[in-house]
Scaffold this motif. Structure first.
Motif, PDB file in Angstrom:
ATOM      1  N   SER A  62       0.829  -1.194   0.000  1.00 55.44           N
ATOM      2  CA  SER A  62       0.000   0.000   0.000  1.00 55.44           C
ATOM      3  C   SER A  62       0.868   1.251   0.000  1.00 55.44           C
ATOM      4  O   SER A  62       2.101   1.171   0.008  1.00 55.44           O
ATOM      5  CB  SER A  62      -0.911   0.010   1.230  1.00 55.44           C
ATOM      6  OG  SER A  62      -0.137   0.175   2.405  1.00 55.44           O
ATOM      7  N   LYS A  63       0.229   2.413   0.004  1.00 58.93           N
ATOM      8  CA  LYS A  63       0.939   3.689   0.025  1.00 58.93           C
ATOM      9  C   LYS A  63       1.855   3.773   1.240  1.00 58.93           C
ATOM     10  O   LYS A  63       1.481   3.365   2.339  1.00 58.93           O
ATOM     11  CB  LYS A  63      -0.070   4.845   0.050  1.00 58.93           C
ATOM     12  CG  LYS A  63       0.547   6.216  -0.081  1.00 58.93           C
ATOM     13  CD  LYS A  63      -0.523   7.287  -0.125  1.00 58.93           C
ATOM     14  CE  LYS A  63       0.074   8.671  -0.290  1.00 58.93           C
ATOM     15  NZ  LYS A  63      -0.963   9.721  -0.336  1.00 58.93           N
ATOM     16  N   ASN A  64       3.061   4.262   1.037  1.00 59.76           N
ATOM     17  CA  ASN A  64       4.079   4.396   2.078  1.00 59.76           C
ATOM     18  C   ASN A  64       4.525   3.049   2.639  1.00 59.76           C
ATOM     19  O   ASN A  64       5.149   2.988   3.707  1.00 59.76           O
ATOM     20  CB  ASN A  64       3.569   5.283   3.236  1.00 59.76           C
ATOM     21  CG  ASN A  64       3.234   6.685   2.782  1.00 59.76           C
ATOM     22  OD1 ASN A  64       3.887   7.227   1.898  1.00 59.76           O
ATOM     23  ND2 ASN A  64       2.204   7.271   3.369  1.00 59.76           N
ATOM     24  N   ASP A  65       4.210   1.973   1.924  1.00 59.93           N
ATOM     25  CA  ASP A  65       4.626   0.632   2.322  1.00 59.93           C
ATOM     26  C   ASP A  65       4.147   0.259   3.729  1.00 59.93           C
ATOM     27  O   ASP A  65       4.810  -0.491   4.447  1.00 59.93           O
ATOM     28  CB  ASP A  65       6.161   0.500   2.252  1.00 59.93           C
ATOM     29  CG  ASP A  65       6.693   0.761   0.860  1.00 59.93           C
ATOM     30  OD1 ASP A  65       5.953   0.502  -0.097  1.00 59.93           O
ATOM     31  OD2 ASP A  65       7.844   1.223   0.740  1.00 59.93           O
ATOM     32  N   SER A  66       2.994   0.746   4.140  1.00 59.12           N
ATOM     33  CA  SER A  66       2.487   0.502   5.490  1.00 59.12           C
ATOM     34  C   SER A  66       1.867  -0.882   5.625  1.00 59.12           C
ATOM     35  O   SER A  66       1.982  -1.531   6.670  1.00 59.12           O
ATOM     36  CB  SER A  66       1.455   1.565   5.873  1.00 59.12           C
ATOM     37  OG  SER A  66       2.009   2.851   5.815  1.00 59.12           O
ATOM     38  N   PHE A 102      -2.820  -1.730  -6.063  1.00 54.20           N
ATOM     39  CA  PHE A 102      -3.378  -0.651  -5.254  1.00 54.20           C
ATOM     40  C   PHE A 102      -3.529   0.631  -6.068  1.00 54.20           C
ATOM     41  O   PHE A 102      -2.741   0.895  -6.973  1.00 54.20           O
ATOM     42  CB  PHE A 102      -2.463  -0.334  -4.063  1.00 54.20           C
ATOM     43  CG  PHE A 102      -2.625  -1.246  -2.881  1.00 54.20           C
ATOM     44  CD1 PHE A 102      -3.667  -1.072  -1.991  1.00 54.20           C
ATOM     45  CD2 PHE A 102      -1.716  -2.272  -2.646  1.00 54.20           C
ATOM     46  CE1 PHE A 102      -3.808  -1.896  -0.889  1.00 54.20           C
ATOM     47  CE2 PHE A 102      -1.842  -3.105  -1.554  1.00 54.20           C
ATOM     48  CZ  PHE A 102      -2.894  -2.919  -0.662  1.00 54.20           C
ATOM     49  N   SER A 103      -4.536   1.443  -5.715  1.00 54.65           N
ATOM     50  CA  SER A 103      -4.666   2.801  -6.217  1.00 54.65           C
ATOM     51  C   SER A 103      -4.623   3.746  -5.026  1.00 54.65           C
ATOM     52  O   SER A 103      -5.514   3.712  -4.168  1.00 54.65           O
ATOM     53  CB  SER A 103      -5.972   3.006  -6.977  1.00 54.65           C
ATOM     54  OG  SER A 103      -6.192   4.384  -7.231  1.00 54.65           O
ATOM     55  N   THR A 104      -3.576   4.574  -4.965  1.00 54.73           N
ATOM     56  CA  THR A 104      -3.482   5.545  -3.877  1.00 54.73           C
ATOM     57  C   THR A 104      -4.394   6.741  -4.127  1.00 54.73           C
ATOM     58  O   THR A 104      -4.714   7.482  -3.201  1.00 54.73           O
ATOM     59  CB  THR A 104      -2.032   6.016  -3.722  1.00 54.73           C
ATOM     60  OG1 THR A 104      -1.572   6.553  -4.974  1.00 54.73           O
ATOM     61  CG2 THR A 104      -1.126   4.865  -3.324  1.00 54.73           C
ATOM     62  N   VAL A 105      -4.814   6.942  -5.372  1.00 51.52           N
ATOM     63  CA  VAL A 105      -5.724   8.039  -5.700  1.00 51.52           C
ATOM     64  C   VAL A 105      -7.145   7.714  -5.248  1.00 51.52           C
ATOM     65  O   VAL A 105      -7.837   8.530  -4.623  1.00 51.52           O
ATOM     66  CB  VAL A 105      -5.698   8.345  -7.215  1.00 51.52           C
ATOM     67  CG1 VAL A 105      -6.799   9.332  -7.592  1.00 51.52           C
ATOM     68  CG2 VAL A 105      -4.341   8.892  -7.626  1.00 51.52           C
ATOM     69  N   ASN A 107      -7.848   5.120  -3.259  1.00 51.24           N
ATOM     70  CA  ASN A 107      -7.788   4.460  -1.954  1.00 51.24           C
ATOM     71  C   ASN A 107      -8.487   3.099  -1.988  1.00 51.24           C
ATOM     72  O   ASN A 107      -9.273   2.754  -1.099  1.00 51.24           O
ATOM     73  CB  ASN A 107      -8.408   5.342  -0.869  1.00 51.24           C
ATOM     74  CG  ASN A 107      -7.838   5.045   0.511  1.00 51.24           C
ATOM     75  OD1 ASN A 107      -6.656   4.746   0.649  1.00 51.24           O
ATOM     76  ND2 ASN A 107      -8.671   5.125   1.529  1.00 51.24           N
ATOM     77  N   MET A 123      -9.942   0.588   1.021  1.00 50.09           N
ATOM     78  CA  MET A 123      -8.877   0.517   2.018  1.00 50.09           C
ATOM     79  C   MET A 123      -9.331   1.075   3.357  1.00 50.09           C
ATOM     80  O   MET A 123      -8.614   0.967   4.348  1.00 50.09           O
ATOM     81  CB  MET A 123      -7.637   1.254   1.505  1.00 50.09           C
ATOM     82  CG  MET A 123      -6.973   0.545   0.324  1.00 50.09           C
ATOM     83  SD  MET A 123      -5.686   1.518  -0.494  1.00 50.09           S
ATOM     84  CE  MET A 123      -4.511   1.746   0.836  1.00 50.09           C
ATOM     85  N   GLN A 157      -3.874   5.891 -11.900  1.00 50.91           N
ATOM     86  CA  GLN A 157      -4.443   5.224 -10.733  1.00 50.91           C
ATOM     87  C   GLN A 157      -5.959   5.067 -10.813  1.00 50.91           C
ATOM     88  O   GLN A 157      -6.627   4.849  -9.811  1.00 50.91           O
ATOM     89  CB  GLN A 157      -4.086   5.986  -9.447  1.00 50.91           C
ATOM     90  CG  GLN A 157      -2.607   6.072  -9.163  1.00 50.91           C
ATOM     91  CD  GLN A 157      -2.055   4.787  -8.592  1.00 50.91           C
ATOM     92  OE1 GLN A 157      -2.311   4.451  -7.437  1.00 50.91           O
ATOM     93  NE2 GLN A 157      -1.306   4.045  -9.399  1.00 50.91           N
TER      94      GLN A 157
END
Length: 295
Positions: A62-66, A102-105, A107, A123, A157
């Motif tokens: 996921s975003k920021n590898d969290s 994943f799409s960070t735009v 979510n 998410m 995204q």
């Protein structure tokens, strides 16, 4: 992740190596160290209902590898990448999961499976948002009931590239509206893999007859077709099974072959980009292109 290497082993266990450098970045001068949280917990996928010899392991960060979303062919699990703790197990596919993106735009997470189904997961709470089955016209049925389906988000995204042995399709998330489909010529065999170019303007697709097709990402128009004779000796048993786009050269890609070979391919030096093939007629409908010609 920039400063670490994450791997998924055949036994469904994840391994994480980190660089013990002052800035935490990867370097060839210092070997990475295998890392585990103090509690000794391993990130292990659920394989209770999985035949490992038929599994298609895959994972996405996921975003920021969290968070890590991973599967070894069966159920897929959500892990906290810092503590290795399982946060949730998502259920929705009728068969093994074969792709995650994943799409960070938006979510969201999009998953795909051997059930030729795409699922969109929010998410926020990890609930299913939408699900759609790939449209496979009569006469284009898969040769295997468990053929994998891969997914990849475009750089925007929003648009999702779905790859199945019968076709390449573009969907718009999160509703998963199918915008267009592309089918290889029946004489060429099935699609083995496909990917967006690094800037998202092209799609590179490998075919079982050994050819590689270069498509325009926005229309799925065939721009060029690279015949197997251009890069391998005539051998009907050798063909590409995986394809990867160069991270910074938009017209360059690599293919991995069934005989263990890897080839890096780019356009002729005189042109510098892939040529445009003659216009193609739609064979199924206004949103479908058939790769009947060659470049």
């Amino acid at each position: 992740m920039g400063g670490a290497i994450l791997a998924l082993a055949f036994n469904a266990v994840h391994k994480l190596w980190k660089w013990q450098t002052s800035d935490g970045k990867a370097t060839s001068s210092v070997p990475p160290q295998l890392w585990q949280p103090p509690n000794g917990i391993l990130m292990t996928n659920d394989i209770s209902d999985t035949r490992l010899e038929c599994a298609v392991p895959c994972f996405a960060l996921s975003k920021n590898d969290s968070y890590l979303l991973s599967t070894s062919g069966g159920k897929f699990s959500l892990f906290n990448i810092t503590t290795f703790k399982v946060k949730s197990k998502l259920k929705g596919h009728q068969n093994r999961v074969t792709g995650l993106t994943f799409s960070t735009v938006l979510n969201v997470l999009v998953s795909s499976g051997a059930d030729v189904q795409l699922c969109v997961w929010s998410m926020d709470g990890w609930e299913m948002h939408t699900r759609k089955f790939l449209y496979i016209p009569h006469g284009r049925e898969s040769s295997s009931p468990l053929a994998p389906t891969g997914v990849q988000f475009h750089q925007d995204q929003i648009h999702v590239l779905a790859v199945h042995e019968t076709q390449i399709a573009i969907y718009e998330a999160p509703r998963l509206d199918c915008l267009m489909q592309w089918f290889p010529p029946e004489s060429s065999g099935s699609v083995t893999d496909a990917t967006y170019s690094c800037v998202g303007q092209l799609i590179f697709a490998s075919i079982k007859d050994g050819s590689v097709c270069v498509l325009t990402a926005t229309t799925l128009q065939l721009r060029s077709r690279i015949t197997p004779a251009a890069y391998i000796p005539l051998n009907p048993r050798v063909y590409p099974v995986v394809i990867a786009a160069h991270p910074s050269e938009p017209n360059q890609f690599a293919i991995g072959l069934t005989d263990g070979g890897v080839h890096v391919i780019e356009p002729p030096e005189s042109g510098g980009s892939w040529c445009v093939a003659p216009p193609l007629k739609s064979s199924v409908g206004p949103s479908v292109n058939s790769a009947a010609g060659s470049g």
